[in-house]
Design a protein around this motif. Structure first.
Motif, PDB file in Angstrom:
ATOM      1  N   LYS A   1       0.839  -1.205   0.000  1.00 54.39           N
ATOM      2  CA  LYS A   1       0.000   0.000   0.000  1.00 54.39           C
ATOM      3  C   LYS A   1       0.870   1.249   0.000  1.00 54.39           C
ATOM      4  O   LYS A   1       0.589   2.214  -0.715  1.00 54.39           O
ATOM      5  N   VAL A   2       1.922   1.236   0.818  1.00 50.88           N
ATOM      6  CA  VAL A   2       2.829   2.381   0.890  1.00 50.88           C
ATOM      7  C   VAL A   2       3.527   2.564  -0.455  1.00 50.88           C
ATOM      8  O   VAL A   2       3.600   3.676  -0.995  1.00 50.88           O
ATOM      9  N   GLU A   3       4.028   1.473  -1.013  1.00 51.65           N
ATOM     10  CA  GLU A   3       4.727   1.534  -2.295  1.00 51.65           C
ATOM     11  C   GLU A   3       3.802   2.032  -3.408  1.00 51.65           C
ATOM     12  O   GLU A   3       4.196   2.865  -4.232  1.00 51.65           O
ATOM     13  N   LYS A   4       2.569   1.550  -3.416  1.00 57.54           N
ATOM     14  CA  LYS A   4       1.594   1.986  -4.429  1.00 57.54           C
ATOM     15  C   LYS A   4       1.258   3.462  -4.250  1.00 57.54           C
ATOM     16  O   LYS A   4       1.113   4.191  -5.226  1.00 57.54           O
ATOM     17  N   PHE A   5       1.141   3.913  -3.004  1.00 53.11           N
ATOM     18  CA  PHE A   5       0.846   5.314  -2.736  1.00 53.11           C
ATOM     19  C   PHE A   5       1.980   6.201  -3.256  1.00 53.11           C
ATOM     20  O   PHE A   5       1.742   7.224  -3.884  1.00 53.11           O
ATOM     21  N   ILE A   6       3.215   5.811  -2.997  1.00 46.33           N
ATOM     22  CA  ILE A   6       4.370   6.596  -3.442  1.00 46.33           C
ATOM     23  C   ILE A   6       4.489   6.549  -4.964  1.00 46.33           C
ATOM     24  O   ILE A   6       4.765   7.559  -5.608  1.00 46.33           O
TER      25      ILE A   6
ATOM     26  N   ASN B   1      14.682  16.128   6.877  1.00 47.61           N
ATOM     27  CA  ASN B   1      15.688  15.087   7.109  1.00 47.61           C
ATOM     28  C   ASN B   1      15.195  13.771   6.510  1.00 47.61           C
ATOM     29  O   ASN B   1      15.143  12.736   7.167  1.00 47.61           O
ATOM     30  N   ILE B   2      14.830  13.833   5.240  1.00 47.55           N
ATOM     31  CA  ILE B   2      14.204  12.709   4.535  1.00 47.55           C
ATOM     32  C   ILE B   2      15.092  11.474   4.509  1.00 47.55           C
ATOM     33  O   ILE B   2      14.593  10.347   4.440  1.00 47.55           O
ATOM     34  N   ALA B   3      16.397  11.637   4.590  1.00 45.12           N
ATOM     35  CA  ALA B   3      17.296  10.477   4.569  1.00 45.12           C
ATOM     36  C   ALA B   3      16.990   9.521   5.720  1.00 45.12           C
ATOM     37  O   ALA B   3      17.107   8.295   5.567  1.00 45.12           O
ATOM     38  N   PHE B   4      16.579  10.045   6.868  1.00 49.06           N
ATOM     39  CA  PHE B   4      16.228   9.208   8.016  1.00 49.06           C
ATOM     40  C   PHE B   4      15.054   8.297   7.668  1.00 49.06           C
ATOM     41  O   PHE B   4      15.127   7.078   7.832  1.00 49.06           O
ATOM     42  N   ASP B   5      13.971   8.892   7.183  1.00 49.64           N
ATOM     43  CA  ASP B   5      12.770   8.117   6.862  1.00 49.64           C
ATOM     44  C   ASP B   5      13.026   7.159   5.695  1.00 49.64           C
ATOM     45  O   ASP B   5      12.580   6.012   5.724  1.00 49.64           O
ATOM     46  N   ALA B   6      13.732   7.635   4.686  1.00 43.91           N
ATOM     47  CA  ALA B   6      14.028   6.796   3.529  1.00 43.91           C
ATOM     48  C   ALA B   6      14.866   5.579   3.925  1.00 43.91           C
ATOM     49  O   ALA B   6      14.635   4.468   3.432  1.00 43.91           O
ATOM     50  N   ALA B   7      15.822   5.774   4.823  1.00 41.25           N
ATOM     51  CA  ALA B   7      16.646   4.651   5.278  1.00 41.25           C
ATOM     52  C   ALA B   7      15.786   3.595   5.968  1.00 41.25           C
ATOM     53  O   ALA B   7      15.983   2.389   5.758  1.00 41.25           O
ATOM     54  N   PHE B   8      14.837   4.018   6.781  1.00 40.84           N
ATOM     55  CA  PHE B   8      13.950   3.058   7.446  1.00 40.84           C
ATOM     56  C   PHE B   8      13.086   2.317   6.431  1.00 40.84           C
ATOM     57  O   PHE B   8      12.898   1.103   6.532  1.00 40.84           O
ATOM     58  N   LEU B   9      12.566   3.019   5.440  1.00 43.70           N
ATOM     59  CA  LEU B   9      11.755   2.343   4.422  1.00 43.70           C
ATOM     60  C   LEU B   9      12.593   1.317   3.656  1.00 43.70           C
ATOM     61  O   LEU B   9      12.133   0.207   3.395  1.00 43.70           O
ATOM     62  N   ARG B  10      13.807   1.688   3.304  1.00 44.21           N
ATOM     63  CA  ARG B  10      14.681   0.744   2.590  1.00 44.21           C
ATOM     64  C   ARG B  10      15.007  -0.473   3.457  1.00 44.21           C
ATOM     65  O   ARG B  10      15.027  -1.596   2.965  1.00 44.21           O
TER      66      ARG B  10
ATOM     67  N   GLU C   1      11.488  -0.271  -1.949  1.00 37.42           N
ATOM     68  CA  GLU C   1      12.373   0.390  -2.902  1.00 37.42           C
ATOM     69  C   GLU C   1      11.808   1.761  -3.255  1.00 37.42           C
ATOM     70  O   GLU C   1      10.648   1.881  -3.650  1.00 37.42           O
ATOM     71  N   LEU C   2      12.612   2.802  -3.080  1.00 36.93           N
ATOM     72  CA  LEU C   2      12.209   4.156  -3.424  1.00 36.93           C
ATOM     73  C   LEU C   2      12.824   4.514  -4.767  1.00 36.93           C
ATOM     74  O   LEU C   2      14.039   4.536  -4.906  1.00 36.93           O
ATOM     75  N   LYS C   3      11.954   4.791  -5.741  1.00 36.68           N
ATOM     76  CA  LYS C   3      12.435   5.029  -7.103  1.00 36.68           C
ATOM     77  C   LYS C   3      12.554   6.515  -7.441  1.00 36.68           C
ATOM     78  O   LYS C   3      13.280   6.877  -8.340  1.00 36.68           O
ATOM     79  N   GLY C   4      11.807   7.363  -6.743  1.00 30.12           N
ATOM     80  CA  GLY C   4      11.812   8.795  -7.035  1.00 30.12           C
ATOM     81  C   GLY C   4      12.904   9.538  -6.303  1.00 30.12           C
ATOM     82  O   GLY C   4      13.589   8.996  -5.429  1.00 30.12           O
TER      83      GLY C   4
END
Length: 171
Positions: free
Chosen positions: A75-80, A89-98, A103-106
């Motif tokens: 659901k999260v991946e589809k939303f993104i 400080n998006i690197a913090f949140d992105a690191a947790f998602l990874r 996978e964050l493509k944008g």
């Protein structure tokens, strides 16, 4: 402009390699308007540190019956949907998602970095401090959706600052 996805997570701690997500919030923003929102509590399958409960207000009881991240990952991946993600400080949140195998493509757009460029010599670049200094509406912090909404407001403020720059600076 957009779509952009504003994102915030609450976690059991600061080390993405050992800690877990306990809450995630996302806002889809297009052409200056919110077009969708998603938020969920997440069961970390580990005890919540008392300092995290004090900081966020999220308790063991709140996350006990919540899904584990793998159950909401799609659901999260589809939303993104490959859109750029924005956060303070998006690197913090992105690191947790990874770490949670998302996978964050944008592109990642960090309002902290933008603030350091546009708002020179601030004594603090903490989001709540900047919101107060510039008399911007801040929601109660350390809950994912409130922090996401605050980051969106701050991003719109930064866009106004960018629009005030002379053309030669923008080049």
């Amino acid at each position: 402009m957009g779509p952009l996805i504003f994102l915030d997570t609450e976690t059991t701690g600061f080390d993405h390699s050992m800690e877990k997500i306990i809450e995630v919030a996302l806002i889809r923003w297009e052409n200056g308007k919110i077009t969708d929102k998603f938020e969920a509590l997440v069961n970390p399958r580990m005890p919540l540190p008392s300092e995290i409960t004090l900081l966020t207000g999220i308790t063991e009881a709140d996350v006990k019956s919540a899904p584990v991240f793998s159950e909401i990952k799609d659901k999260v991946e589809k939303f993104i949907d490959g859109c750029p993600i924005v956060g303070h400080n998006i690197a913090f949140d992105a690191a947790f998602l990874r770490t949670h195998h998302l996978e964050l493509k944008g592109h990642e757009i960090d309002t902290l970095h933008l603030a350091r460029i546009l708002l020179l010599k601030e004594p603090s670049y903490a989001l709540e401090v900047l919101m107060k200094k510039y008399d911007l509406p801040a929601r109660s912090s350390h809950r994912a959706m409130a922090d996401t909404e605050t980051t969106l407001s701050f991003f719109e403020f930064l866009l106004e600052k960018i629009a005030e720059l002379p053309a030669e600076v923008l080049e």
